[in-house]
Design an enzyme around this catalytic site. Structure first.
Site, PDB file in Angstrom:
ATOM      1  N   ASP A  57      -2.824   0.815   7.020  1.00 24.13           N
ATOM      2  CA  ASP A  57      -2.011   0.533   5.834  1.00 24.13           C
ATOM      3  C   ASP A  57      -1.569  -0.934   5.787  1.00 24.13           C
ATOM      4  O   ASP A  57      -1.382  -1.494   4.709  1.00 24.13           O
ATOM      5  CB  ASP A  57      -0.762   1.433   5.823  1.00 24.13           C
ATOM      6  CG  ASP A  57      -1.100   2.890   6.047  1.00 24.13           C
ATOM      7  OD1 ASP A  57      -1.138   3.653   5.079  1.00 24.13           O
ATOM      8  OD2 ASP A  57      -1.348   3.260   7.209  1.00 24.13           O
TER       9      ASP A  57
ATOM     10  N   GLU B  92      -1.437  -1.452  -5.158  1.00 27.30           N
ATOM     11  CA  GLU B  92      -2.663  -0.719  -5.489  1.00 27.30           C
ATOM     12  C   GLU B  92      -2.415   0.140  -6.720  1.00 27.30           C
ATOM     13  O   GLU B  92      -1.359   0.771  -6.837  1.00 27.30           O
ATOM     14  CB  GLU B  92      -3.061   0.216  -4.345  1.00 27.30           C
ATOM     15  CG  GLU B  92      -3.747  -0.445  -3.194  1.00 27.30           C
ATOM     16  CD  GLU B  92      -4.247   0.579  -2.168  1.00 27.30           C
ATOM     17  OE1 GLU B  92      -4.107   1.792  -2.372  1.00 27.30           O
ATOM     18  OE2 GLU B  92      -4.775   0.125  -1.146  1.00 27.30           O
TER      19      GLU B  92
ATOM     20  N   ASP C 256       0.886  -1.172   0.000  1.00 29.79           N
ATOM     21  CA  ASP C 256       0.000   0.000   0.000  1.00 29.79           C
ATOM     22  C   ASP C 256       0.922   1.219   0.000  1.00 29.79           C
ATOM     23  O   ASP C 256       1.485   1.580   1.032  1.00 29.79           O
ATOM     24  CB  ASP C 256      -0.890  -0.013   1.246  1.00 29.79           C
ATOM     25  CG  ASP C 256      -1.812   1.189   1.317  1.00 29.79           C
ATOM     26  OD1 ASP C 256      -2.229   1.695   0.258  1.00 29.79           O
ATOM     27  OD2 ASP C 256      -2.122   1.621   2.446  1.00 29.79           O
TER      28      ASP C 256
END
Length: 164
Positions: free
Chosen positions: A141, A67, A7
């Site tokens: 996160d 991501e 992330d």
């Protein structure tokens, strides 16, 4: 198959390492890379590269899952800054010859919770429940990075299962 989910961030980058098996994925590690705040962005990117190199050397992932870049019209600068962090992540992974997979945030959330607009807390609680953790992963996160790794494993398993 060992998957490192990431992330991206320029202050906190979450990571999650999963040995993916469709019946029982194993949680290997999860945590964050905290970059030195209020330093020039170029310095933070070098710091991120160094930390990622150490993480890759320690866990030896086969696949890196990240991501995709998400941009909200109200915060375009955030997307630009995240692009810098993603670039370093992709660079470090490819230098090591690793397979890189990228997933939209909504797809990651859908894959884990069944809802593409799940909140941070829902993501944390889903990860907690899946691996029977005593508390939700903190900061969020970590849960996001683990969700990226799980989404990647599920996606790859489906492709292999469907392919002739």
């Amino acid at each position: 198959m060992r998957i490192l989910g990431i992330d991206p961030g320029l202050q906190i980058t979450g990571y999650g390492v999963v040995d993916y098996d469709p019946i029982r994925p194993r949680l290997i590690d999860g945590g964050v890379i905290r970059l030195t705040p209020k330093t020039p962005i170029a310095d933070r990117l070098v710091e991120l590269e160094t930390e990622l190199d150490q993480l890759f050397a320690e866990h030896k992932p086969e696949i890196v899952a990240v991501e995709q870049l998400f941009s909200h019209y109200a915060h375009p600068r955030t997307a630009i800054l995240m692009g810098h962090a993603r670039g370093v992540i992709l660079l470090v992974a490819r230098r090591r010859g690793l397979q890189v997979e990228q997933f939209a945030v909504n797809r990651i959330k859908q894959s884990l919770t069944g809802h593409g607009h799940a909140s941070k807390l829902q993501m944390q609680k889903s990860i907690q429940a899946l691996w029977k953790l005593s508390a939700p992963p903190e900061p969020p996160d970590v849960a996001d990075a683990l969700a990226v790794a799980l989404c990647c494993g599920t996606s790859i398993h489906r492709v292999r299962f469907i392919a002739p």
